[in-house]
Design a protein around this motif. Structure first.
Motif, short mmCIF file in Angstrom:
data_model
loop_
_atom_site.label_atom_id
_atom_site.label_comp_id
_atom_site.label_asym_id
_atom_site.label_seq_id
_atom_site.Cartn_x
_atom_site.Cartn_y
_atom_site.Cartn_z
N ALA A 1 -10.05 3.44 3.62
CA ALA A 1 -10.51 4.32 2.55
C ALA A 1 -9.35 4.73 1.66
CB ALA A 1 -11.17 5.56 3.15
N LEU B 1 -12.50 -2.22 -11.30
CA LEU B 1 -11.14 -2.77 -11.29
C LEU B 1 -11.04 -4.09 -12.04
CD1 LEU B 1 -10.23 -2.00 -7.58
CD2 LEU B 1 -9.39 -0.82 -9.59
N PRO C 1 -4.39 5.53 -9.80
CA PRO C 1 -3.65 4.30 -10.13
C PRO C 1 -2.15 4.54 -10.18
CG PRO C 1 -4.90 5.11 -12.01
CD PRO C 1 -5.33 5.91 -10.84
N ILE D 1 -12.14 -1.68 6.64
CA ILE D 1 -13.31 -0.87 6.98
C ILE D 1 -14.40 -1.74 7.61
CG2 ILE D 1 -15.20 0.47 5.96
CD1 ILE D 1 -13.16 1.68 4.08
N THR E 1 -6.41 3.05 -5.18
CA THR E 1 -6.49 2.10 -6.29
C THR E 1 -7.53 2.53 -7.31
OG1 THR E 1 -7.87 0.79 -4.83
CG2 THR E 1 -5.64 0.03 -5.16
N LEU E 2 -8.61 3.16 -6.83
CA LEU E 2 -9.66 3.53 -7.78
C LEU E 2 -9.31 4.80 -8.55
CD1 LEU E 2 -13.12 2.94 -6.10
CD2 LEU E 2 -11.97 1.61 -7.84
N TYR E 3 -8.85 5.80 -7.83
CA TYR E 3 -8.73 7.11 -8.47
C TYR E 3 -7.30 7.55 -8.72
CZ TYR E 3 -13.60 7.15 -7.21
OH TYR E 3 -14.92 6.81 -7.09
N ILE F 1 0.82 -1.22 0.00
CA ILE F 1 0.00 0.00 0.00
C ILE F 1 0.85 1.26 0.00
CG2 ILE F 1 -1.52 1.33 1.47
CD1 ILE F 1 -2.86 -0.76 -0.21
N ARG G 1 -7.77 -5.79 -13.44
CA ARG G 1 -6.59 -5.30 -12.69
C ARG G 1 -6.54 -6.04 -11.36
NH1 ARG G 1 -8.02 0.80 -12.48
NH2 ARG G 1 -6.22 0.96 -11.11
N PHE H 1 -6.75 2.95 0.90
CA PHE H 1 -6.48 1.85 -0.03
C PHE H 1 -7.41 1.93 -1.23
CE2 PHE H 1 -4.44 -1.71 2.66
CZ PHE H 1 -3.73 -0.78 3.38
N ILE H 2 -8.68 2.15 -0.93
CA ILE H 2 -9.68 2.11 -1.99
C ILE H 2 -9.53 3.30 -2.92
CG2 ILE H 2 -12.14 2.13 -2.46
CD1 ILE H 2 -12.49 0.79 0.30
N ALA I 1 -7.54 -2.94 -3.02
CA ALA I 1 -8.78 -2.23 -2.69
C ALA I 1 -9.64 -3.06 -1.77
CB ALA I 1 -9.54 -1.88 -3.97
#
Lengths: 418, 277, 366, 230, 533
Positions: free
Chosen positions: C337, E328, C347, E345, C343-345, C296, E331, C339-340, E338
Motif C-alpha cells: 500500500a 499514472l 509524487p 498485495i 506514487t499516487l498521492y 521505493i 509516468r 508503494f501505491i 505502484a
C-alpha cells in the motif's frame, strides 16, 4: 505498543499469581511470570511455503503445554516474528528476540543459509536455537540443538536401501539437486560413500538447477538416457517449488518408480499436499518420521494437528511431516530440560538437555545425544501413495546417533563432539 | 560561391591547409572564405516519405536569412540535419569550409558554433533563469571541469549582459518553468547567444509573443546580424518583413524560391504554392 | 514542485548536526559506557539495526543521485551493493584463517567443493587495503562498462530499468552457483575478525557503526557538493531536457556515466559496510525485488532531495522491523500500500509533503 | 445550431485565443481564414474538446458542450477532419472508415455517400492507411468523418499539400454536403481561392482574434486575400 | 533365472489349459502378510505362474494397494467391502484391525510384470497390445515362457512383432549362440536403451577378450547398434527441439498478456506475474468445484477453468487499471513502482486466503502421459497441448485485435489517442478493457502454468523477469516479435542447457539479451519512422 501491553499484562499476571501463591512452600514458586520463547520462521517470501506450518505447529505445541500447566507452572508466551525469507533479516530478528524480547529459547530457521546467518548472533549473545530441519551437517554449535537429521540419519541409509535388493539394487545414481549447500554437501558425502561401496565414477552423475527452476524437460530426458545404462535411481535434493514441475515432468514423460525410482530428501507430506500424488506413486523419500506411522503417540499428534488447523481456521494442510515432528519434539525436550534444570537459563538448560529422552510420534524414544546436540533418530524410507501419504517400506530397528561431521569428508575425523 | 578551386579541394578531406594564408585546426570553424553554412543535395526520407528532397542552400557569414514555407516543407528536418539530430540519407553539409556536419555528433556541432532554438521553447524548467544561461555559456564541457567549475566575474558579467539583452534581469532567480511563453522564447534565445555561436538556427522565435515582444525580437535579430549568421524560420510575415533581407521559400523538401521578400512575394510559383494551387 | 531545493537551510544543517552527534557520539557511549541493566543502555540490537539502516541510507542516497538527479531509474542497484559486500566479505572470509570448521587454509565452502587452493580472483584478498580497492573497483568497473554501452546506445527510461533488472538477475544466478567460487546460496558467514579485532566485540561493532555514520555523512556532503555544482545542474538539465543539453554542447553520455559509476561505487561501499554488521552476504541481495525496494525508499522519501531518500530508507526499514514483529501476516499489505500511495498521492515523497505543509503554514512558497 | 462564445485559451504564458465567438448554421459553409500560427488549429481543438477551453462557452443544438470529453462530442455529431489528416497509419482503409462509426451503435454501416464522393477509397479498402498518398489520405479522413453522419463537419486545411485534381474532388464534396442542407461545415483554410469558392460566410483570424467577418461573396471586396498572402 | 525355474514355468504353462483350477494356496498367500520381501516376491512369482482369476485379482489388488491382511488372512478391499483373497468370496465390511500389505517398488515391478504377462492372453486386442508394449519395454527373464506361449498363439502382426522384440531382448543374454544371434538380428528394430547397452557391451574388449565371443554375433550387434543409434539420435534431436518450443510456448503464454499491457499500452505492469497467479488459483478453484459438484466430469475442469481464469484475471486487471494505473499514464517509472506494490498485495492476499503452501492442481487424464516417439523419448501431452494452447491464445488474441470492434478501437487508440477520441471512442473505457484483455490473457497463461508447474502465492515472481525480457527482445508493440522472441529464447535456452547446464544457460541468455538490446534498442522488430523517440 503490543509488547508494552503484553509486558503489562504479564506483570499483572505475575503479581496476581504471586499474591495467590503467597505462602506456597516452594521457593521458586514466586516466579510465575510467563516464559518468552521466540518463533523465527518466514511467513512471507519464498520460504513461507515450508516454514509457516512450522510456526503453527510450534504455537500448537505451546498451547498444549500451557493447557497442561505450562513449564514449571509458568506459561509459555510465544513471540512470533517474520524474517520474510531474507537472510540478513533473520540475523536482525534473532538479535531482537534475544536482546529486546529476551526470549529463553528460539525455535526456528529452515534453510542452511538462515541458520548460518543467525548462528553468530546466538553464539555472541549465548542464546538457544532449536533447528528442526534435516541438513547437511558440517556444523556444531554450543547454542544450537539440531532436532532434524544429520546426513547419516537420512541420506546414507536411503542410499543403502536403494542398493539393497528391496530397494531395487541400484547400480547407477543420478544426483539431482538445487544448486546450494545442502545438496552439494549431501551429494559430496554420497559420492564418497558410493565410491566406498565400489560404484564407479561413470555411474554417478551430479546435476544442479537454479532456485525456482521450473523446466525439467531436458533433465528428465537426460535421466532416461542415463538410465539406459543399467539399474538407475535418482537421488533428489531439489528444494521447494521446483519439486512440482520436476515430478509433473517425470510423470508425463512416463518415468515410473518401478523403473527409475526417485529418492527425495526434501519432499514430505506437506510438499505432497501441494501436488497431485497419483503419478508419483512408488517414488521414495527418506525421513525420520512419516505421518502414516502407526504409533499411539503419532495418532494423538496427528489428531491434535488436524484439530488445531480446524479450530484456528488455518490455511495449512492438515498433514504432519518430519520437520513438524522435529519442532514438536524439540519444544517438548526443551520443556523437560527447563524443568530438570529448574531454570530457563541457557547454560543450565543446555546441560539439562544432554541425554533428555522423549517418546516421539515416530514411535521411537528419541534421545538427545550427550555430546553432539543432535537427536538419536530412527531412519525410515517411505514410498509415495496415491493419497499423498507414505508407505513406510523400511526402517531402522533402533535409533541412530547423528554424525554431523561426515566421515566421508576429509578432515572430519574425531570431530563429533562439541 | 566564388571560392577558389584549390581551397575547395582542400576542404574535401576535412581540411588541413586552406589557402596559403593560415593554418586551420581540424575541428575548428573556418568561415573566412565565403559561406558559413553549405548544404548540398541533402535528402532525408522517413518511411518512404521524402522530408528533404535534394535540398541545397548556403548561408553567408553574418547573413540573416529567413526561411518560410508551408507546413511540412521540411524546415524543421533541415535544422535537424544541420544540428546532427537527423542523419541525411545523402548529400553534404559543411559548416564553414572544414567541418563536415554529417560526421559530427550533436554536442560537437554545438561546440563548433551552431546554436539552435526549437520550435517549442525548451529551457530547463527546474533551473533558474540564471542557471539556464550559466549552463549554456561557452565553457569547458568535460565532466571534471563542470564538477569544479566556479563562476568568475567575467562570466557573471556576461550572464548579466545577456539577462539585460533578453530583459530578464528581474527574473534571474526564478525557475524558468514559471516564465511566460514569450519570456521562455527570449531565454532560449539568450541561451543561444551566450554560447557565442557563429550560426544561430531559430525555429519560430516569435510564436506566442506579444506584439511588443515581437518588435523587440526583430530589433535584437537585426543587431545580431553581421556578428552572427542567423537562420530564422517564421510564419509571421509581419515579422519577416521587419527583419528579412533575403528570404528562402521551402516547399516539399527543396528550395522553391530565394531572394528579397519582394522578389519572393511576386514569384509565380510561390504564389501558386501559397495561394493558387 | 518548485525549483532546486536550497541545500540546505540553516535549520536543516542544525538538525543534521544534532542528529549526527546523537547517532555518532551519544549512542555509542550509551552502548559501550553504560551498564547493561541501566534504562539508558542501548542494546547491540539497536546499534546493528541502526548501522544496517544507515547502510541502506547510503544506498538510497546513491540511488537518488542517479534517479533523482539524472532520471535514470536503476532496478539493479542491488548488484553493486552486493559486489561491494562480496569484495569486503572476501577479506573477512580470509580473516577467519584456519579458525573455520575445517581448519583449512581456504574458506570452508571451498572445502565442500574440494578446492585445495584459492582461485585466482581470491588472491590478495587477505590484504585489507586491496579488498577496499576491490570494494570500489568491482562495482565501479561493472557500472562503467554497463553504463558505457547503455548510455552510448541511448537506452533510457523503462528500457534501461528493465535491462538493469536483467543484469542483477543474471548476477544473482551466477553467484548462486557454487562453482562461481563465492559460496553459492550460503554466501559468506561466520566472520571472526576485522583488522585483527574480534568482529563481535562491542568496540569493533561500534567502530564499524561509527564508520558507517561517517560514510553516510560524507556521502551526503559529497552528494550535496555534486548536485550544487555546475555538474549537478547539467545533470538535472539532462534529466529534464536531454536534447536541449546536447544543443548546449554537452555530451550527456559522459555525464550520465560519471554519476552512474559514482553511484555504483557508493552502493559498493554501503555493501562493504553492511556485511560486517549483518554478518552475512549472499546472492539474494541481488534479487530484483531487493533492488526495486531501494527505489521505493527513494520514492517514499522524495527524489532529488538528498535528505529524502535517507529519510525514506530509515522509515521503510524501521516500519519493516516493527511490522514484521507486530503484524507478521500483514506487513506486506502495508508495504504494498505504501508503494501505491506514495506514487499516487505523494509524487515528491515525504519531502514534498513536508515542504507542502510548510508552504501551507507560511503561506506561499519561499 | 452551433454557437461559440468568448473562448479564451492560453499556452504557457501566452494568450492563444482571445474572446473568439461565432455561430454556424446547417447547410452553410463557414470559412475560417488565417496564416500559420494564428491559433486556428487551437480553436478547433477547443471545439472538439481535445484542449479544454480556459473560458467561454460552446453550444451545440442548444446544449452546452463546453465540458464534454471529445468522444461525447463526436457522439453528438461533430465530425472532425484534422490538419495533417491523422489517418491511423497501421489500420487499413476499411478499418479507418469503421473508426468513423465508433460513436454509433455497433450495427450501423458505412453510408454509401462516402464512396460516391470518393470512389477511389472503394478500390483501396484493404491497403494500410499509412501507405496512401497525401490526397488519398485526405479523402479518407473526410470519408471517416462522414461515416459518423455528422451534423457539424469541421475541416482543418483539407487542401494542404494536396494535388489540384483531388482538391477539385474535395471541393465538389463539400459543395454537395452543404447543398444537402443537413450539415453545418466549418472550413479552416489558407488557400484563398478555394475558400472563396465555397464560403457562405467567412471569418479572418489574426493573433488569436477574429478581426474580420462577413458573407462569402464579399471576400474579394473585403480584401481578405491580404491577410493570407506573404 | 535358473533352468529349473524355466522348467517349472513350462510345467505350469502346461497346466494353464486345465479347465478347472483350485483356489489359490492359502499357505502360499499368507506369506504376503509377512514382513519378508523375498518371500513376497516368491509368492508373486508363484502367482505369476498360476494364471487364474484369483491370482489376477490378488495381483491387481497389490498393484492398487488394496490387499490387506487381518490376523494372517488376506483380504482384497473394494470400497468398504472385503473379499477373501484366496477364494474371492465376499466377507462383508472391512474389519477395523485390517492392515494394508505394503507393496514396495520391487514387489510392484514384479506384480506389474506378472500382470502384463497375464494380459498377453486377454481376448481384448487393445489390452493385449498394451501388455505387449509393456513387455517389450520392460522385458523380464521370468516372462520368457509366457511370451513364447503368447507368441505361438498371437495372430496380430503388431503384437507379434512386439513380442518378438521382447523375446529377443531376453534372449540376447542367452547362453545359446544361435539364440543370441537370432535375437541380435531382430534387435536392430528395438528402441530399448537397456538392450542397446547390452549390445554395446558385446563389443567391449576385456583383457583382449570380447565380451561376446562369436564374431558373427558381434557383427550383427554392430549392425543393430548402428540402426538403433541413428533412430535414437534423431528422436532425441526432435525431442530437444520440442522441449525448446515447449519452453518457448510457456514463455509466450507468460509474456503475451504483457505484450498488450506493456507493448501496446506502454504500462509497465510489475504485477503481471500475479495475474498469472490469479489465473492459476482460479484453475485450482474450479478444480475444487468440480471435485465436489461434478466428480464424474472432473477431467474437463481445465476447460471450464479457461473462461473463469480469464474473467478473474481480467477483473483484477481492470480494477487495477481503474484505481491505480489510470492515474499514472505517462509516468512509466511510477507505474512500475505502484504495480510492484500491487503485486506484493496480491501475493499476500493469495497467501492469506489460500495458505502459504502450494496448492494441488492435478493434470486431468487427457493432459497426463505423453506420446512416445520412440522408447524413452516421450513428448508429454500437457506440453503438446500447451504448445497448441499458446497458439490458440495467440489466434484468439489476434482475432480480438483484428476482427472485433474493441480490437479496432484498441489499435486506433494506441496509434492516435486524440484522434480516436475525436471520432467518438471513449478512450478511457478502451484503456480499461484493453488492460483487462492483457490481464485476462495472463490469466489464461496461468491455467497453462498450473498444468506444468507449482501453484502458490509466489509463482508469479518467477516469470516476471522472463516475460519482460521476451517483450523487450521482441520489440515493444510487436506481437509478432513477441512470438519469435519467446520461441527463439526457448530453443536457445534448451540448446544451451544441454550443453552447459541449466544455470549457465539462463545466465548466458540474460547476458545475450542485455547485449542485444544495446545493439538494437528497439528489439527484433523495430518500428521505424519519425516517432522513434
Amino acid at each position: 505498543m503490543d509488547n508494552q501491553r503484553r509486558k503489562f499484562l504479564g506483570t499483572m499476571g505475575a503479581i496476581t499469581a504471586g499474591t495467590l501463591l503467597a505462602g506456597n512452600r516452594f521457593a521458586f514458586a514466586a516466579d510465575k511470570s510467563p516464559i518468552k520463547v521466540g518463533v523465527l520462521h518466514s511467513l512471507s517470501g519464498t520460504m513461507a511455503i515450508s516454514e509457516s506450518a512450522l510456526k503453527d505447529v510450534a504455537l500448537m505445541t505451546f498451547e498444549q503445554i500451557n493447557a497442561s500447566g505450562g513449564v514449571m507452572g509458568r506459561m509459555i508466551e510465544p513471540v512470533v516474528v517474520d524474517p520474510a525469507s531474507n537472510w540478513p533479516l533473520f540475523a536482525e530478528k534473532a538479535r531482537q528476540l534475544l536482546t529486546k524480547d529476551k526470549v529463553a529459547v528460539v525455535f526456528g530457521c529452515w534453510t542452511s543459509v538462515s541458520r548460518k546467518s543467525v548462528l553468530p548472533v546466538f553464539e555472541e549473545l549465548n542464546g538457544l536455537l532449536f533447528y528442526p530441519v534435516q541438513y547437511e551437517g558440517e556444523e556444531l554449535s554450543q547454542n544450537v540443538f539440531y532436532t532434524g537429521a544429520a546426513p547419516n540419519q537420512q541420506a546414507i541409509p536411503a542410499v543403502e536401501y536403494l542398493m539393497s535388493k528391496d530397494g531395487g539394487g541400484a547400480k547407477r545414481f543420478f544426483l539431482l539437486g538445487t544448486d546450494y549447500v545442502y545438496p552439494r554437501t549431501t551429494n559430496k558425502i554420497l559420492r564418497a560413500f558410493l565410491k566406498s561401496k565400489g560404484v564407479k565414477e561413470a555411474d554417478i552423475v551430479e546435476v544442479y538447477t537454479p532456485f525456482g527452476h521450473s523446466d525439467y524437460q531436458t533433465i528428465v530426458a537426460n535421466i532416461k538416457k542415463f538410465a539406459g545404462g543399467g539399474k538407475t535411481t535418482v537421488i533428489s535434493t531439489i528444494n521447494g517449488d521446483s519439486n512440482v514441475p520436476f515430478y509433473k515432468e517425470l510423470g508425463n514423460q512416463g518415468l515410473k518408480a518401478t523403473d527409475v525410482p526417485v529418492m527425495a530428501f526434501s519432499v514430505a507430506e506437506q510438499e505432497l499436499a501441494g501436488m497431485d500424488a497419483k503419478p508419483l506413486v512408488g517414488h521414495l523419500a527418506a525421513w525420520n518420521y512419516f505421518e502414516s506411522v502407526k504409533s499411539p503417540v503419532n495418532i494423538a499428534f496427528v489428531k491434535m494437528w488436524k484439530d488445531y488447523v480446524k479450530k484456528k481456521g488455518l490455511k495449512d494442510f492438515p498433514v504432519t511431516d518430519d520437520p513438524m515432528e522435529a519442532t514438536y519434539v524439540g519444544i517438548h525436550m526443551w520443556k523437560q530440560a527447563v524443568e530438570k534444570a529448574h531454570s530457563d537459563a541457557v547454560d543450565k538448560v543446555r546441560i539439562a538437555m544432554a541425554g533428555q529422552t522423549f517418546k516421539a510420534p515416530s514411535g521411537f524414544t528419541l534421545e538427545m545425544d550427550k555430546t553432539n546436540h543432535h537427536l538419536h533418530k530412527p531412519v525410515m524410507i517411505g514410498e509415495i501413495r496415491a493419497d499423498g501419504q507414505f508407505n513406510v517400506v523400511w526402517k531402522t530397528p533402533t535409533t541412530i546417533r547423528a554424525q554431523p561431521w561426515s566421515p566421508y569428508i576429509a578432515g572430519n575425523e574425531g570431530k563429533q563432539k562439541l | 560561391m566564388n571560392t577558389p578551386v584549390t581551397e575547395n579541394n582542400e576542404t574535401q578531406d576535412g581540411g588541413a591547409l586552406t589557402g596559403l594564408a593560415h593554418f586551420v585546426q581540424p575541428g575548428e570553424l573556418d568561415a573566412s572564405h565565403g559561406p558559413v553554412l553549405y548544404l548540398d543535395d541533402i535528402t532525408v526520407s522517413f518511411d518512404g516519405f521524402r522530408a528533404l528532397n535534394q535540398l541545397s542552400l548556403t548561408i553567408d557569414n553574418g547573413e540573416l536569412r529567413c526561411i518560410i514555407g508551408p507546413n511540412g516543407a521540411g524546415k524543421t528536418t533541415m535544422m535537424d540535419v544541420i544540428t546532427g539530430k537527423t542523419r541525411a540519407d545523402s548529400g553534404t553539409a559543411f559548416f564553414g569550409q572544414t567541418l563536415d556536419l554529417t560526421k559530427m555528433n550533436e554536442a560537437k556541432i554545438v561546440q563548433s558554433g551552431i546554436g539552435r532554438k526549437f520550435q517549442k521553447p525548451t529551457v530547463f524548467e527546474q533551473h533558474s533563469v540564471f542557471e539556464n544561461l550559466e549552463l549554456a555559456m561557452q565553457a569547458d564541457r568535460s565532466v571534471w571541469a563542470t564538477l569544479f567549475a566556479r563562476l568568475d566575474s567575467e562570466s557573471r558579467d556576461r550572464i548579466a549582459d545577456t539577462l539585460k539583452l533578453i530583459r530578464l534581469q528581474d527574473s534571474a532567480d526564478r525557475p524558468a518553468g514559471l516564465l511566460s511563453h514569450g519570456q521562455k522564447q527570449w531565454l532560449e534565445i539568450g541561451m543561444l547567444l551566450i554560447q557565442r555561436p557563429k550560426l544561430l538556427l531559430l525555429d519560430e522565435p516569435v510564436a506566442g509573443m506579444t506584439d511588443e515582444e515581437t518588435d523587440r525580437t526583430a530589433e535584437l535579430f537585426l543587431s545580431l546580424a553581421g556578428k552572427h549568421s542567423l537562420m530564422v524560420v517564421e510564419h509571421d510575415m509581419a515579422f519577416v518583413a521587419q527583419i528579412a533581407k533575403k528570404v528562402t521559400v521551402l516547399h516539399e523538401g527543396s528550395v522553391l524560391a530565394e531572394g528579397s521578400l519582394d522578389q519572393v512575394q511576386n514569384n509565380k510559383r510561390v504564389i501558386e504554392v501559397y495561394l493558387g494551387r | 514542485m518548485t525549483t532546486t531545493y536550497r541545500y540546505f537551510s540553516k535549520s536543516v544543517w542544525l538538525a543534521m548536526g544534532l542528529l549526527a552527534i546523537g547517532l555518532l557520539v551519544v549512542l555509542p557511549i550509551l552502548h559501550l559506557g553504560v551498564d547493561k541493566h541501566s534504562s539508558l543502555y542501548v542494546s547491540s540490537y539497536a546499534i546493528t539495526l541502526i548501522g544496517k539502516i544507515m547502510c541502506y541510507a547510503i544506498l538510497a542516497l546513491a540511488m537518488d543521485l542517479v534517479w533523482g538527479y539524472a532520471g535514470i531509474l536503476s532496478l539493479g542497484h542491488g548488484v553493486f551493493f552486493a559486489l561491494g559486500g562480496y569484495a569486503f566479505g572476501m577479506y573477512l572470509m580470509r580473516g577467519i584463517g584456519a579458525d573455520g570448521v575445517y581448519h583449512a587454509n581456504v574458506p570452508d565452502f571451498m572445502v565442500f567443493l574440494d578446492w585445495k587452493t584459492l582461485p585466482w580472483f581470491w588472491h590478495g584478498t587477505e590484504h585489507f587495503a586491496y579488498s577496499l580497492l576491490l570494494v570500489v573497483l568491482v562495482p565501479g568497473l561493472l557500472a562503467l562498462m554497463f553504463g558505457f554501452f547503455a548510455f552510448r546506445s541511448r537506452i533510457k527510461g523503462v528500457y534501461l530499468s528493465i535491462i538493469t533488472q536483467a543484469l542483477t538477475f543474471a548476477a544473482m544466478l551466477l553467484f548462486f552457483r557454487n562453482e562461481t567460487g563465492f559460496g553459492g546460496n550460503n554466501g559468506f558467514t561466520d566472520f571472526k575478525r576485522v583488522l585483527g579485532y574480534s568482529i563481535t566485540a562491542p568496540e569493533t561493532r561500534v567502530a564499524i557503526y561509527m564508520l558507517t555514520g561517517l560514510v553516510l555523512l560524507g556521502a551526503l556532503l559529497l552528494g550535496r557538493y555534486i548536485v550544487t555544482s555546475k555538474y549537478g545542474r547539467v545533470l538535472a538539465a539532462i534529466r529534464d531536457a536531454e536534447s536541449r543539453v546536447m544543443f548546449c554542447g554537452y555530451n550527456p553520455v559522459s555525464y550520465k556515466l560519471f554519476i552512474w559509476t559514482l553511484s555504483a561505487v557508493l552502493s559498493g561501499i554501503a555493501g562493504a559496510l553492511y556485511v560486517p554488521q549483518v554478518g552475512i552476504i549472499n546472492p539474494s541481495e541481488m534479487s530484483p525485488a531487493n533492488s526495486i525496494e531501494i527505489a521505493i525508499w527513494t520514492a517514499v522519501g522524495g527524489r532529488a532531495t538528498l535528505i529524502g531518500p535517507i529519510l525514506g530508507a530509515v522509515l521503510v526499514n524501521a516500519a519493516k522491523s516493527y511490522l514484521t514483529v507486530s503484524f507478521p501476516d500483514y506487513w506486506l499489505f502495508f508495504l504494498g500500500a505504501l508503494f501505491i500511495v506514495v506514487t499516487l498521492y505523494l509524487p515528491h515523497g515525504l519531502m514534498g509533503l513536508l515542504s507542502a505543509l510548510r508552504r501551507k503554514i507560511t503561506g506561499g512558497w519561499k | 445550431m452551433f454557437k461559440v462564445e468568448q473562448i479564451n485559451q492560453y499556452y504557457g504564458g501566452s494568450h492563444i485565443l482571445r474572446d473568439v465567438g461565432f455561430t454556424l448554421e446547417s447547410g452553410r459553409v463557414t470559412c475560417l481564414l488565417g496564416r500559420n500560427g494564428v491559433g486556428k488549429t487551437t480553436l478547433l481543438k477547443c471545439l472538439m474538446g481535445l484542449l479544454p477551453a480556459r473560458s467561454g462557452q460552446i453550444q451545440f443544438d442548444g446544449r452546452d458542450i463546453t465540458r464534454l470529453p471529445p468522444h461525447a462530442r463526436a457522439q453528438l455529431g461533430i465530425g472532425y477532419v484534422p490538419q495533417g489528416r491523422e489517418i491511423f497509419p497501421r489500420l487499413t482503409v476499411a478499418e479507418n472508415l469503421q473508426m468513423g462509426l465508433a460513436g454509433l451503435p455497433a450495427r450501423e454501416k458505412l453510408p454509401p455517400l462516402i464512396f460516391e464522393l470518393f470512389p477511389v477509397l472503394k478500390d483501396m479498402l484493404h491497403r494500410r492507411g499509412g501507405d496512401l498518398s497525401g490526397g488519398q489520405q485526405q479523402q479518407l479522413s473526410i470519408g471517416r468523418a462522414l461515416a459518423m453522419r455528422p451534423k457539424l463537419l469541421i475541416l482543418d486545411e483539407p487542401t494542404e499539400g494536396i494535388q489540384p485534381s483531388i482538391i477539385k474532388d474535395i471541393e465538389r464534396a463539400i459543395r454537395r454536403l452543404s447543398g444537402e442542407g443537413e450539415m453545418a461545415i466549418l472550413l479552416v483554410e489558407q488557400y484563398y481561392d478555394f475558400a472563396r469558392d465555397l464560403a457562405d460566410q467567412y471569418l479572418v483570424m489574426v493573433r488569436g482574434e477574429i478581426i474580420k467577418r462577413g458573407e462569402g461573396r464579399s471576400m474579394d471586396a473585403d480584401d481578405v486575400r491580404s491577410y493570407l498572402s506573404i | 533365472m535358473t533352468r529349473s525355474a524355466i522348467y517349472l514355468c513350462c510345467i505350469v504353462l502346461a497346466l494353464l489349459s486345465l479347465p478347472a483350477r483350485a483356489a489359490l494356496d492359502a499357505g502360499q498367500l499368507s506369506k504376503l502378510a509377512a514382513d519378508d520381501n523375498d518371500a513376497k516376491v516368491a509368492v508373486v512369482k508363484y502367482l505369476a505362474s498360476h494364471p487364474s482369476p484369483e491370482a489376477e485379482a490378488v495381483l491387481t489388488a497389490m498393484d492398487n494397494d488394496a490387499l490387506y491382511q487381518n490376523q494372517g488372512r488376506l483380504l482384497i478391499v473394494r470400497g468398504d467391502q472385503a473379499i477373501d483373497a484366496a477364494t474371492l468370496q465376499a466377507l462383508g465390511p472391512v474389519p477395523d484391525s485390517a492392515e494394508s500389505i505394503i507393496v514396495n517398488n520391487r514387489l510392484r515391478g514384479a506384480v506389474q510384470g506378472a500382470l502384463s504377462a497375464f494380459k498377453l492372453f486377454s481376448s481384448d486386442l487393445a489390452t493385449r497390445l498394451k501388455a505387449a508394449r509393456d513387455v517389450k519395454q520392460d522385458p523380464r527373464p521370468e516372462q520368457l515362457p509366457l511370451i513364447q506361449q503368447a507368441l505361438a498363439k498371437e495372430t496380430n502382426a503388431e503384437i507379434h512383432q512386439d513380442l518378438l522384440l521382447a523375446q529377443a531382448s531376453i534372449q540376447i543374454s542367452s547362453s545359446n549362440e544361435a539364440e543370441r544371434l537370432a535375437a541380435v538380428k531382430i534387435l536392430g528394430a528395438t528402441n530399448n536403451p537397456e538392450v542397446r547397452t547390452k549390445l554395446a557391451d558385446m563389443l567391449i574388449q576385456n583383457n583382449g577378450q570380447y565380451n561376446e565371443a562369436s564374431p558373427v554375433v558381434r557383427a550383427a550387434a554392430q549392425q543393430a547398434l548402428k540402426s538403433i543409434d541413428l533412430r535414437i539420435s534423431l528422436a532425441r534431436a526432435a525431442a530437444s527441439l520440442f522441449s525448446g518450443l515447449s519452453l518457448g510456448s510457456v514463455l509466450l503464454l507468460a509474456a503475451l498478456g504483457l505484450a498488450i499491457t506493456y507493448g501496446v499500452m506502454g504500462v509497465i505492469n510489475m504485477a503481471h506475474g500475479e495475474l498469472l497467479m490469479v489465473g492459476a488459483y482460479a484453475t485450482y478453484f474450479v478444480q475444487g468445484w468440480f471435485k465436489t459438484h461434478l466428480p464424474q466430469h472432473f477431467d474437463w475442469y481445465v476447460l471450464a477453468a479457461l473462461p473463469i481464469a480469464f474473467l478473474a484475471a481480467a477483473g483484477v486487471g481492470m480494477v487495477m487499471e481503474r484505481l491505480v494505473i489510470r492515474r499514472l499514464y505517462g509516468r512509466p517509472l511510477e507505474t512500475l513502482l505502484a504495480t510492484w506494490g500491487i503485486s506484493l498485495i496480491l501475493i499476500q492476499l493469495a497467501r492469506v486466503s489460500f495458505g502459504a503452501q502450494n496448492v494441488d492442481v492435478a493434470n486431468p487424464s487427457w493432459l497426463s502421459g505423453g506420446i512416445e516417439i520412440i522408447q524413452d523419448v516421450v513428448l508429454p501431452w500437457n506440453r503438446i497441448i500447451i504448445l497448441g494452447f499458446s497458439m490458440a491464445v495467440l489466434v484468439f488474441m489476434s482475432f480480438l485485435l483484428s476482427r472485433t470492434r474493441l480490437g479496432l478501437f484498441m489499435r486506433a487508440v494506441t496509434q492516435n489517442r486524440a484522434m480516436a477520441g475525436a471520432l467518438g471512442v471513449p478512450t478511457g473505457t478502451v484503456d480499461t478493457l484493453a488492460f483487462g484483455l492483457g490481464a485476462g490473457i495472463a490469466g489464461l497463461g496461468g491455467v497453462a502454468l498450473s498444468q506444468i508447474s507449482n501453484v502458490g502465492p509466489d509463482m508469479g515472481q518467477g516469470y516476471i523477469v522472463d516475460s519482460f525480457m521476451v517483450v523487450v527482445l521482441g520489440g515493444v508493440g510487436q506481437i509478432a516479435g513477441t512470438v519469435y522472441a519467446a520461441l527463439g529464447l526457448g530453443i536457445v535456452n534448451k540448446l544451451l542447457e544441454s550443453w552447459s547446464g541449466a544455470v549457465i544457460a539462463k545466465i548466458v541468455v540474460l547476458v545475450f539479451i542485455i547485449l542485444f538490446i544495446q545493439k538494437r534498442p528497439q528489439g527484433l522488430f523495430a518500428l521505424k519512422g519519425r516517432s522513434v523517440d
